[in-house]
Design a protein around this motif. Structure first.
Motif, PDB file in Angstrom:
ATOM      1  N   ASP A   1     -98.765   3.817 -44.741  1.00 19.92           N
ATOM      2  CA  ASP A   1     -99.894   4.713 -44.535  1.00 19.92           C
ATOM      3  C   ASP A   1     -99.916   5.105 -43.053  1.00 19.92           C
ATOM      4  OD1 ASP A   1    -101.175   2.608 -43.107  1.00 19.92           O
ATOM      5  OD2 ASP A   1    -102.298   1.964 -44.871  1.00 19.92           O
ATOM      6  N   THR A   2    -100.798   6.037 -42.712  1.00 18.19           N
ATOM      7  CA  THR A   2    -100.795   6.599 -41.358  1.00 18.19           C
ATOM      8  C   THR A   2    -101.004   5.535 -40.292  1.00 18.19           C
ATOM      9  OG1 THR A   2    -101.633   8.711 -42.205  1.00 18.19           O
ATOM     10  CG2 THR A   2    -101.885   8.290 -39.845  1.00 18.19           C
ATOM     11  N   ARG A   3    -101.956   4.631 -40.519  1.00 20.80           N
ATOM     12  CA  ARG A   3    -102.266   3.621 -39.505  1.00 20.80           C
ATOM     13  C   ARG A   3    -101.135   2.624 -39.345  1.00 20.80           C
ATOM     14  NH1 ARG A   3    -108.279   1.576 -40.837  1.00 20.80           N
ATOM     15  NH2 ARG A   3    -107.727   0.115 -39.160  1.00 20.80           N
ATOM     16  N   LEU A   4    -100.501   2.240 -40.448  1.00 21.31           N
ATOM     17  CA  LEU A   4     -99.378   1.307 -40.327  1.00 21.31           C
ATOM     18  C   LEU A   4     -98.183   1.995 -39.675  1.00 21.31           C
ATOM     19  CD1 LEU A   4     -98.008  -1.383 -40.733  1.00 21.31           C
ATOM     20  CD2 LEU A   4     -97.456  -0.691 -43.088  1.00 21.31           C
ATOM     21  N   ARG A   5     -97.931   3.262 -40.010  1.00 25.59           N
ATOM     22  CA  ARG A   5     -96.824   3.987 -39.384  1.00 25.59           C
ATOM     23  C   ARG A   5     -97.009   4.033 -37.868  1.00 25.59           C
ATOM     24  NH1 ARG A   5     -92.933   7.462 -41.222  1.00 25.59           N
ATOM     25  NH2 ARG A   5     -93.810   7.344 -43.324  1.00 25.59           N
ATOM     26  N   ARG A   6     -98.224   4.312 -37.449  1.00 23.22           N
ATOM     27  CA  ARG A   6     -98.494   4.372 -36.008  1.00 23.22           C
ATOM     28  C   ARG A   6     -98.300   2.998 -35.365  1.00 23.22           C
ATOM     29  NH1 ARG A   6    -102.979   6.711 -36.325  1.00 23.22           N
ATOM     30  NH2 ARG A   6    -104.360   4.894 -36.337  1.00 23.22           N
ATOM     31  N   HIS A   7     -98.820   1.957 -36.018  1.00 28.11           N
ATOM     32  CA  HIS A   7     -98.690   0.602 -35.491  1.00 28.11           C
ATOM     33  C   HIS A   7     -97.218   0.194 -35.413  1.00 28.11           C
ATOM     34  CE1 HIS A   7    -100.382  -3.468 -34.706  1.00 28.11           C
ATOM     35  NE2 HIS A   7     -99.244  -3.876 -35.272  1.00 28.11           N
ATOM     36  N   ALA A   8     -96.447   0.538 -36.461  1.00 28.89           N
ATOM     37  CA  ALA A   8     -95.034   0.183 -36.486  1.00 28.89           C
ATOM     38  C   ALA A   8     -94.280   0.864 -35.342  1.00 28.89           C
ATOM     39  CB  ALA A   8     -94.430   0.566 -37.836  1.00 28.89           C
ATOM     40  N   ARG A   9     -94.584   2.128 -35.094  1.00 25.67           N
ATOM     41  CA  ARG A   9     -93.918   2.834 -34.007  1.00 25.67           C
ATOM     42  C   ARG A   9     -94.272   2.209 -32.657  1.00 25.67           C
ATOM     43  NH1 ARG A   9     -94.941   9.066 -36.116  1.00 25.67           N
ATOM     44  NH2 ARG A   9     -93.129   9.174 -37.538  1.00 25.67           N
ATOM     45  N   GLU A  10     -95.543   1.850 -32.482  1.00 28.22           N
ATOM     46  CA  GLU A  10     -95.974   1.261 -31.216  1.00 28.22           C
ATOM     47  C   GLU A  10     -95.319  -0.089 -30.958  1.00 28.22           C
ATOM     48  OE1 GLU A  10    -100.174   1.133 -31.705  1.00 28.22           O
ATOM     49  OE2 GLU A  10    -100.485   3.259 -31.205  1.00 28.22           O
ATOM     50  N   HIS A  11     -94.959  -0.806 -32.042  1.00 24.52           N
ATOM     51  CA  HIS A  11     -94.392  -2.139 -31.901  1.00 24.52           C
ATOM     52  C   HIS A  11     -92.900  -2.188 -32.239  1.00 24.52           C
ATOM     53  CE1 HIS A  11     -98.725  -2.955 -32.054  1.00 24.52           C
ATOM     54  NE2 HIS A  11     -98.458  -4.097 -31.439  1.00 24.52           N
ATOM     55  N   ASN A  12     -92.296  -1.004 -32.396  1.00 22.21           N
ATOM     56  CA  ASN A  12     -90.854  -0.911 -32.675  1.00 22.21           C
ATOM     57  C   ASN A  12     -90.447  -1.665 -33.941  1.00 22.21           C
ATOM     58  OD1 ASN A  12     -90.191   0.669 -30.327  1.00 22.21           O
ATOM     59  ND2 ASN A  12     -90.441  -1.201 -29.100  1.00 22.21           N
ATOM     60  N   TRP A  13     -91.285  -1.581 -34.976  1.00 28.72           N
ATOM     61  CA  TRP A  13     -90.934  -2.168 -36.269  1.00 28.72           C
ATOM     62  C   TRP A  13     -90.102  -1.155 -37.060  1.00 28.72           C
ATOM     63  CZ3 TRP A  13     -96.336  -4.242 -38.259  1.00 28.72           C
ATOM     64  CH2 TRP A  13     -96.749  -5.307 -37.436  1.00 28.72           C
ATOM     65  N   PRO A  14     -89.157  -1.631 -37.849  1.00 27.35           N
ATOM     66  CA  PRO A  14     -88.426  -0.712 -38.727  1.00 27.35           C
ATOM     67  C   PRO A  14     -89.357  -0.068 -39.742  1.00 27.35           C
ATOM     68  CG  PRO A  14     -87.304  -2.837 -38.553  1.00 27.35           C
ATOM     69  CD  PRO A  14     -88.650  -3.011 -37.923  1.00 27.35           C
ATOM     70  N   VAL A  15     -89.073   1.187 -40.076  1.00 31.51           N
ATOM     71  CA  VAL A  15     -89.860   1.926 -41.066  1.00 31.51           C
ATOM     72  C   VAL A  15     -88.905   2.531 -42.088  1.00 31.51           C
ATOM     73  CG1 VAL A  15     -91.412   3.876 -41.477  1.00 31.51           C
ATOM     74  CG2 VAL A  15     -91.692   2.464 -39.415  1.00 31.51           C
ATOM     75  N   TYR A  16     -89.143   2.251 -43.361  1.00 37.46           N
ATOM     76  CA  TYR A  16     -88.395   2.872 -44.453  1.00 37.46           C
ATOM     77  C   TYR A  16     -89.375   3.670 -45.305  1.00 37.46           C
ATOM     78  CZ  TYR A  16     -84.710  -0.535 -43.366  1.00 37.46           C
ATOM     79  OH  TYR A  16     -83.757  -1.282 -42.734  1.00 37.46           O
ATOM     80  N   ASP A  17     -88.979   4.883 -45.653  1.00 37.07           N
ATOM     81  CA  ASP A  17     -89.818   5.692 -46.535  1.00 37.07           C
ATOM     82  C   ASP A  17     -88.972   6.145 -47.711  1.00 37.07           C
ATOM     83  OD1 ASP A  17     -91.634   7.472 -47.733  1.00 37.07           O
ATOM     84  OD2 ASP A  17     -92.603   7.798 -45.787  1.00 37.07           O
ATOM     85  N   PHE A  18     -89.240   5.590 -48.884  1.00 42.26           N
ATOM     86  CA  PHE A  18     -88.465   5.887 -50.079  1.00 42.26           C
ATOM     87  C   PHE A  18     -89.115   6.967 -50.939  1.00 42.26           C
ATOM     88  CE2 PHE A  18     -87.451   1.257 -49.348  1.00 42.26           C
ATOM     89  CZ  PHE A  18     -86.205   1.506 -48.770  1.00 42.26           C
ATOM     90  N   ARG A  19     -90.164   7.576 -50.438  1.00 42.77           N
ATOM     91  CA  ARG A  19     -90.844   8.629 -51.178  1.00 42.77           C
ATOM     92  C   ARG A  19     -90.121   9.951 -50.928  1.00 42.77           C
ATOM     93  NH1 ARG A  19     -96.519   7.143 -48.420  1.00 42.77           N
ATOM     94  NH2 ARG A  19     -95.023   7.124 -46.682  1.00 42.77           N
ATOM     95  N   SER A  20     -89.425  10.470 -51.930  1.00 42.27           N
ATOM     96  CA  SER A  20     -88.684  11.718 -51.761  1.00 42.27           C
ATOM     97  C   SER A  20     -89.666  12.870 -51.586  1.00 42.27           C
ATOM     98  CB  SER A  20     -87.778  11.970 -52.966  1.00 42.27           C
ATOM     99  OG  SER A  20     -88.544  12.075 -54.147  1.00 42.27           O
ATOM    100  N   GLY A  21     -89.372  13.733 -50.638  1.00 40.16           N
ATOM    101  CA  GLY A  21     -90.239  14.890 -50.404  1.00 40.16           C
ATOM    102  C   GLY A  21     -91.639  14.472 -50.015  1.00 40.16           C
ATOM    103  N   ARG A  22     -91.749  13.442 -49.165  1.00 38.29           N
ATOM    104  CA  ARG A  22     -93.064  12.900 -48.833  1.00 38.29           C
ATOM    105  C   ARG A  22     -93.996  13.955 -48.257  1.00 38.29           C
ATOM    106  NH1 ARG A  22     -95.169  10.877 -44.180  1.00 38.29           N
ATOM    107  NH2 ARG A  22     -93.167  11.047 -43.120  1.00 38.29           N
TER     108      ARG A  22
END
Length: 272
Positions: free
Chosen positions: A220-241
């Protein structure tokens, strides 16, 4: 006295962890598309457990879950409704329901990418646990069918072989997941600094933050932002998100609800 149940169920022998390592996966929107509890509700509707207006309420919450991600108020509302509806169901009823829900509604919604990650951990000799607010009975079926180590889930109270409509402990959500995983780590001799955790929701940041390898999946938006700030890996398996998100925003609420409503009404059977 009510029968006590533990929050974690092992579905296969717990292998010796590779250097004290393990992986923990959230279920809803992480391992599978959508909310598993919604599909439990659909199956209960088939069995006459609740009314069409109640079905509409579940449909609306599923729409909001897909549209905006996990919301604690919606989780609690669905939990309370589901608990009241489950009152009087036998252990055998719920066990059979869990199997049917997986076969008919969950299996086709498993994200292949997330499944592949879990299987990779297993090949490396790491135990893989599901950690979810989903009822432990359903979480255990998912874990068993996927060949995982076990599941941690929300536990309903049982008296004389039937569910009472109350919980044993709290719903396994947010900080409660971190507590449950810490308990597994202590009992299995895991080093959390060498463990992985996967989730889509900012509500699971306490769990993700306690392991050495946090990963955001379909965040979700808040986790994506948190992950970027903390250099966590992000995978998005939703095609055409992005396209899907724009489409949802452009759709009318009535049209979206109609689609979900049909998901329930197709199980009503012939009218008389």
């Amino acid at each position: 006295m009510p029968e006590e149940k533990i929050v974690a169920v092992a579905t296969r022998p717990v292998a010796s962890a590779q250097h004290g390592e393990a992986a923990f996966f959230d279920v809803d929107n992480t391992l599978m598309r959508g909310a598993s509890l919604f599909h439990v509700a659909r199956k209960m509707y088939q069995r006459g457990a609740f009314t069409i207006p109640q079905a509409a309420g579940f449909a609306w919450k599923q729409l909001m879950f897909v549209f905006r991600g996990e919301n604690i108020d919606d989780v609690h509302a669905v939990r309370d409704t589901a608990l009241s509806l489950a009152s009087g169901f036998t252990v055998e009823d719920i066990a059979a329901l869990g199997e049917e829900v997986y076969d008919e509604m969950i299996e086709s919604r498993i994200w292949p990418g997330t499944k592949a990650l879990a299987e990779q951990h297993l090949r490396m000799g790491r135990p893989v646990w599901l950690v979810t607010a989903t009822p432990i009975e359903v979480a255990t079926v998912i874990s068993t069918r996927l060949g995982l180590t076990g599941a941690l889930g929300t536990v309903g109270e049982i008296r004389d072989g039937s569910y009472t409509g109350r919980l044993v402990g709290e719903i396994l959500h947010g900080p409660a997941k971190a507590v449950a995983v810490r308990g597994i780590a202590e009992s299995e001799g895991l080093d959390l600094n060498r463990c992985w955790a996967y989730s889509d929701s900012h509500n699971d940041i306490p769990l993700l933050s306690m392991v050495g390898h946090p990963v955001a999946i379909n965040p979700d938006t808040r986790l994506r932002r948190h992950a970027r700030e903390h250099n966590w890996p992000v995978y998005d398996f939703r095609s055409g998100r992005r396209a899907a998100t724009l489409g949802l925003k452009a759709a009318t609420v009535g049209g979206a609800i109609y689609g979900l409503w049909r998901g329930f009404s197709r199980f009503r059977g012939p009218t008389v």
